[in-house]
Design a protein around this motif. Sequence first.
Motif: not given
Length: 503
Positions: A72, A76, A114-115, A294, A296-297, A300-301, A319, A322-323
């Motif tokens: 993910a 991204m 994100l990561s 971006p 939203q990640t 969402l998680i 994720a 979504y990405a």
Amino acid sequence: MLIWFLPVFLVFLMIGLPVFFGLLAAPGILLYLSALDEGAVNPTKELTLLYRNVYNGMDSFPLMAIPFFMLAGELMNKGGITERLVEFSQALMGHLRGGLAHVNILSSMLFAGLSGSAVADTSALGSMLIPAMEKQGYTRRFAAAVTAASSVIGPIIPPSGIMIIYAYVMGESVAALFLAGIVPGVMVGLGLMLVVRLMANKYDLPKAERIVQKGMTLTSREYWVSFVLLRLNVGWLIFALFRGTTGLAGEGASTLVVMTTFLVGVIAAHVLLMNMRRRIDSDFRMVTKRAVVPLQTPILILGGILLGVFTPTEAAAVAVAYAIVVAFFVLKTMTLQDLPAVLSRSAMTSAVVLLLVGGAMAFKTVVSLSYAPQILADYILSLSENPLILLFLINILLFIVGMFLDAGPAIIILGPILGPIFVDLGVHPVHFAIIMSVNLTVGLATPPMGLVLFVASSVSGEKVQTIARAILPFLAVEVLVIFLITYIPAISMTIPRLTGFVQ
């Protein structure tokens, strides 16, 4: 004889043997010699214990979250998401003295959602921000030091790879650890910003300058996606606040009441956002809209995990999905030709992490056979009966370990040894997990062997030694945050308790 596993392992590290091979060679040699000493007919048979545990250590459903989160993050980054986060950070923080240094730190906080990887943070943001900071008048070593120091926020703010590993090894709730890491991660970020502000005059950092990209545009597709997401997110927040303060639309309420209340929240969000629209500069508004998709990640998680919609591993897979949708269909910044390179990079990174986990699980087997946990527990408890003093000493130990050993293997090796000791002393398991995770994460940026120092050196072209000297004021703040987390449990425990994940 098996008790010598740790000194032998440290010798292998000092002579430059890769960590994975050291994790297998040290216990392997001692198992072989121990079997010979006991007169075994086939001493090599003992070695099957190691490679069987390497595979068993990696063969785990919770650990599948790690490669998914890695993928993910790569999607991204390749899809231009990182640039949008930096633009958003510039719009928020560019007006402060030393603006780009603040932008670097805030971008790390946003990228962490994100990561969850310090190395990915250093590589992705460093390649973009270090040249930009140098161009604005910052020294290269200062820019590299800020990047390395702020990248440790990545594994603290959820999602976090090392917290998934800790939860897997110690049998804790991943969701509880994720929630417990939010406030400590934000504190590290704010502490680093404070250091930048204090250094601004002394080191003559560039003056404050409002940095908002001009004339940016959105495709109609992205406009409507961000339009809907903003209203849904703000509407959900209004709905949650209403339910929490009034008790209406809570547990036991009918589906119709819940949906109607949520719809009213969305309508209220629309009115609120339209009212704010008139007061905000159009360029700033455009930059913010570009960051909605971006950002939203992490929502969402975490939202999916907290609501019980999916497990952390399933959240990682969502994720990735979504990405892919964002990069290929919403932003259209990736093509099928880009996919093999992204998959290859994420596979290599995941393989390194999972091999270390497998090797550390095999190492852990010998740790238990050697009775080292009991010996160490007796020794630690003999030093003092005061838990506060023992926590101070263990923080020093973890900080030193973090200088030489990656956080994942260190957690797998030391977690089962140290965790039960402090739980018996009255420290909550989730609290100790955060103490250990944050401490070892800061070790990634600590000389002489901090991994992100080498990544920052590679990205910036600056020597590790010069970055190590420049990073010391930032490390001092991170150590202070570690001790605050240690002695004020509410910092990490409040959110998990409020959400019901910790009693």
